[in-house]
Design a protein around this motif. Sequence first.
Motif, PDB file in Angstrom:
ATOM      1  N   SER A  11       0.835  -1.206   0.000  1.00 17.36           N
ATOM      2  CA  SER A  11       0.000   0.000   0.000  1.00 17.36           C
ATOM      3  C   SER A  11       0.866   1.250   0.000  1.00 17.36           C
ATOM      4  CB  SER A  11      -0.930   0.003   1.223  1.00 17.36           C
ATOM      5  OG  SER A  11      -1.549   1.267   1.362  1.00 17.36           O
ATOM      6  N   GLU A  12       1.016   1.839  -1.190  1.00 19.03           N
ATOM      7  CA  GLU A  12       1.841   3.054  -1.271  1.00 19.03           C
ATOM      8  C   GLU A  12       1.284   4.152  -0.380  1.00 19.03           C
ATOM      9  OE1 GLU A  12       2.011   3.149  -5.521  1.00 19.03           O
ATOM     10  OE2 GLU A  12       4.039   2.328  -5.531  1.00 19.03           O
ATOM     11  N   LYS A  13      -0.039   4.184  -0.290  1.00 21.35           N
ATOM     12  CA  LYS A  13      -0.703   5.219   0.520  1.00 21.35           C
ATOM     13  C   LYS A  13      -0.349   5.053   2.006  1.00 21.35           C
ATOM     14  CE  LYS A  13      -5.346   6.678   1.738  1.00 21.35           C
ATOM     15  NZ  LYS A  13      -6.369   5.900   2.383  1.00 21.35           N
ATOM     16  N   LYS A  14      -0.479   3.839   2.515  1.00 22.44           N
ATOM     17  CA  LYS A  14      -0.180   3.630   3.942  1.00 22.44           C
ATOM     18  C   LYS A  14       1.317   3.763   4.217  1.00 22.44           C
ATOM     19  CE  LYS A  14      -4.265   0.854   4.921  1.00 22.44           C
ATOM     20  NZ  LYS A  14      -4.814  -0.496   5.062  1.00 22.44           N
ATOM     21  N   LEU A  15       2.148   3.335   3.261  1.00 18.42           N
ATOM     22  CA  LEU A  15       3.600   3.494   3.459  1.00 18.42           C
ATOM     23  C   LEU A  15       3.938   4.973   3.599  1.00 18.42           C
ATOM     24  CD1 LEU A  15       4.840   0.787   0.924  1.00 18.42           C
ATOM     25  CD2 LEU A  15       5.211   0.757   3.399  1.00 18.42           C
ATOM     26  N   ALA A  16       3.369   5.795   2.709  1.00 17.61           N
ATOM     27  CA  ALA A  16       3.641   7.237   2.786  1.00 17.61           C
ATOM     28  C   ALA A  16       3.143   7.803   4.111  1.00 17.61           C
ATOM     29  CB  ALA A  16       2.981   7.955   1.607  1.00 17.61           C
ATOM     30  N   LYS A  17       1.952   7.385   4.497  1.00 14.88           N
ATOM     31  CA  LYS A  17       1.346   7.875   5.732  1.00 14.88           C
ATOM     32  C   LYS A  17       2.164   7.473   6.963  1.00 14.88           C
ATOM     33  CE  LYS A  17      -2.851   9.100   7.678  1.00 14.88           C
ATOM     34  NZ  LYS A  17      -3.761  10.144   7.248  1.00 14.88           N
ATOM     35  N   SER A  18       2.752   6.282   6.935  1.00 12.21           N
ATOM     36  CA  SER A  18       3.450   5.744   8.107  1.00 12.21           C
ATOM     37  C   SER A  18       4.653   6.605   8.496  1.00 12.21           C
ATOM     38  CB  SER A  18       3.915   4.309   7.834  1.00 12.21           C
ATOM     39  OG  SER A  18       4.973   4.297   6.881  1.00 12.21           O
ATOM     40  N   LEU A  19       5.210   7.335   7.524  1.00 12.88           N
ATOM     41  CA  LEU A  19       6.413   8.139   7.809  1.00 12.88           C
ATOM     42  C   LEU A  19       6.111   9.258   8.802  1.00 12.88           C
ATOM     43  CD1 LEU A  19       7.920   8.380   4.232  1.00 12.88           C
ATOM     44  CD2 LEU A  19       8.890   7.152   6.182  1.00 12.88           C
ATOM     45  N   GLY A  20       4.853   9.682   8.844  1.00 11.71           N
ATOM     46  CA  GLY A  20       4.488  10.740   9.790  1.00 11.71           C
ATOM     47  C   GLY A  20       3.905  10.210  11.084  1.00 11.71           C
ATOM     48  N   LEU A  28       7.377  -3.073   7.514  1.00  9.28           N
ATOM     49  CA  LEU A  28       6.756  -3.165   6.190  1.00  9.28           C
ATOM     50  C   LEU A  28       6.390  -4.624   5.985  1.00  9.28           C
ATOM     51  CD1 LEU A  28       9.526  -1.040   4.387  1.00  9.28           C
ATOM     52  CD2 LEU A  28       7.630  -0.255   5.853  1.00  9.28           C
ATOM     53  N   ASP A  29       5.094  -4.892   5.833  1.00  4.16           N
ATOM     54  CA  ASP A  29       4.626  -6.283   5.900  1.00  4.16           C
ATOM     55  C   ASP A  29       4.495  -6.927   4.534  1.00  4.16           C
ATOM     56  OD1 ASP A  29       3.723  -8.638   7.044  1.00  4.16           O
ATOM     57  OD2 ASP A  29       1.620  -7.995   7.049  1.00  4.16           O
ATOM     58  N   LEU A  30       5.103  -8.105   4.402  1.00  6.31           N
ATOM     59  CA  LEU A  30       4.915  -8.935   3.205  1.00  6.31           C
ATOM     60  C   LEU A  30       4.080 -10.176   3.524  1.00  6.31           C
ATOM     61  CD1 LEU A  30       8.590  -8.914   1.761  1.00  6.31           C
ATOM     62  CD2 LEU A  30       6.685  -7.371   1.193  1.00  6.31           C
ATOM     63  N   GLU A  31       3.705 -10.345   4.816  1.00  3.52           N
ATOM     64  CA  GLU A  31       3.049 -11.605   5.209  1.00  3.52           C
ATOM     65  C   GLU A  31       1.523 -11.486   5.278  1.00  3.52           C
ATOM     66  OE1 GLU A  31       2.898 -12.991   9.097  1.00  3.52           O
ATOM     67  OE2 GLU A  31       2.848 -15.108   8.588  1.00  3.52           O
ATOM     68  N   ASP A  32       0.979 -11.538   6.490  1.00  2.00           N
ATOM     69  CA  ASP A  32      -0.468 -11.759   6.627  1.00  2.00           C
ATOM     70  C   ASP A  32      -1.355 -10.640   6.089  1.00  2.00           C
ATOM     71  OD1 ASP A  32      -0.256 -14.278   7.663  1.00  2.00           O
ATOM     72  OD2 ASP A  32      -0.501 -13.690   9.752  1.00  2.00           O
ATOM     73  N   SER A  33      -0.855  -9.416   5.978  1.00  3.64           N
ATOM     74  CA  SER A  33      -1.728  -8.356   5.461  1.00  3.64           C
ATOM     75  C   SER A  33      -1.697  -8.290   3.933  1.00  3.64           C
ATOM     76  CB  SER A  33      -1.337  -6.995   6.065  1.00  3.64           C
ATOM     77  OG  SER A  33      -0.096  -6.555   5.562  1.00  3.64           O
ATOM     78  N   ILE A  34      -0.964  -9.215   3.309  1.00  7.84           N
ATOM     79  CA  ILE A  34      -0.850  -9.215   1.845  1.00  7.84           C
ATOM     80  C   ILE A  34      -1.539 -10.455   1.276  1.00  7.84           C
ATOM     81  CG2 ILE A  34       0.759  -9.166  -0.115  1.00  7.84           C
ATOM     82  CD1 ILE A  34       0.901  -6.690   1.764  1.00  7.84           C
ATOM     83  N   ALA A  35      -2.493 -10.246   0.380  1.00  9.03           N
ATOM     84  CA  ALA A  35      -3.189 -11.362  -0.256  1.00  9.03           C
ATOM     85  C   ALA A  35      -2.194 -12.172  -1.091  1.00  9.03           C
ATOM     86  CB  ALA A  35      -4.316 -10.830  -1.137  1.00  9.03           C
ATOM     87  N   PRO A  36      -2.427 -13.501  -1.219  1.00  7.39           N
ATOM     88  CA  PRO A  36      -1.473 -14.354  -1.949  1.00  7.39           C
ATOM     89  C   PRO A  36      -1.119 -13.815  -3.341  1.00  7.39           C
ATOM     90  CG  PRO A  36      -3.116 -15.718  -0.853  1.00  7.39           C
ATOM     91  CD  PRO A  36      -3.525 -14.286  -0.620  1.00  7.39           C
ATOM     92  N   ARG A  44       7.893  -5.554  -4.613  1.00  2.00           N
ATOM     93  CA  ARG A  44       8.372  -4.467  -5.480  1.00  2.00           C
ATOM     94  C   ARG A  44       8.130  -3.107  -4.816  1.00  2.00           C
ATOM     95  NH1 ARG A  44       5.169  -2.384  -8.728  1.00  2.00           N
ATOM     96  NH2 ARG A  44       3.846  -4.227  -8.870  1.00  2.00           N
ATOM     97  N   ILE A  45       6.924  -2.941  -4.276  1.00  3.34           N
ATOM     98  CA  ILE A  45       6.577  -1.645  -3.657  1.00  3.34           C
ATOM     99  C   ILE A  45       7.415  -1.421  -2.393  1.00  3.34           C
ATOM    100  CG2 ILE A  45       4.699  -0.390  -2.498  1.00  3.34           C
ATOM    101  CD1 ILE A  45       2.796  -1.816  -4.574  1.00  3.34           C
TER     102      ILE A  45
END
Length: 288
Positions: A11-20, A28-36, A44-45
């Motif tokens: 989620s580019e949006k949440k990644l950007a938001k997380s910085l603040g 940065l999650d690649l596991e359970d919050s990411i659909a197969p 990549r993101i």
Amino acid sequence: MRSLLFVPGDSEKKLAKSLGSGADILILDLEDSIAPGRKDAARRITRGFLDAQAERRRQLFVRVNPLASGLVLADLAAIVGGRPDGIVLPKAEGGESVKTLAHYLSALEAREGVAAGSIRILPIASETAAAVFAFESYAGSSARLCGLMWGCEDLAAAVGATENRRPDGSYPPPFELARSLCLFAAAAAGVEAIDTVFPDFRDGDGLEREARAAERIGFTGKAAIHPGQVEAINRIFTPDAAAIAHAKRVVAAFAAAPEAGVVGLEGKMLDRPHLVAAERVLRRAGAS
Ligand code: COA
Ligand code: MG
């Protein structure tokens, strides 16, 4: 590490938001919050985000998929070149899991020109039934080990529990056991103990209660799933002015009596464990 905020890695949006968000560490999650079907996109993101944050002001960890998933090598191959500060390893089962991940990291650090041994490891140490029997093996497993986090959502699923928190917020015995073992195993390994997420992200009072209880028994940080949880976690896991002032008085009392094993302060007996506790408060205050 006071607050560790999970951010879905696709989620580019949440990644950007997380910085603040003010979190000490972003996971940065690649596991359970990411659909197969989104794993490749997430890799990549997440890599793009790591590269864009090369001059980073906060630490960036990546949660990869579990060792048994068959996905972890592709995760690591995609992200190690982005120089993550640490890897969060879900469904870890003791020191052997840490050693396996450490070997993978050593190979990839060499290939990517990343300083050898620079990427730390934070296992989530209570997400399978077998993991509960492996806590003792973390001590001495790797110089990369920087903490132990416990988790109870996957553990509940693993044992078939339909409840892992009681209505009053307390944990039923199997989950309280996992929490306690995490605390002891972290202390035995000389690393930080990190409390699990509080999933009900609209319940600020519940979060405060749980975080305070964790801090009082020795946890030094807590995971978050929503930016709105970060402020309370940072506040609760930072020693307050009264705690710092008291710790300074304890250290001063021992410094004034270098030959004494025990001293009196404000009508209370203080011996070695009190000095250790006071020094720990001052270390945590300095780190935050
Ligand atoms: N990191 C960064 N930003 C986040 C965030 C997170 N973990 N959680 C929410 N946000 C953002 C939202 O995108 C939203 O942004 P906007 O104001 O620009 O629209 C804002 O914060 C408010 O979010 P809100 O509407 O309150 O929640 P939501 O319904 O959008 O999201 C979740 C709820 C649970 C889906 C979301 O918090 C989340 O994805 N959490 C992380 C889940 C995760 O990683 N789980 C694995 C570990 S257990
Ligand atoms: Mg999980």
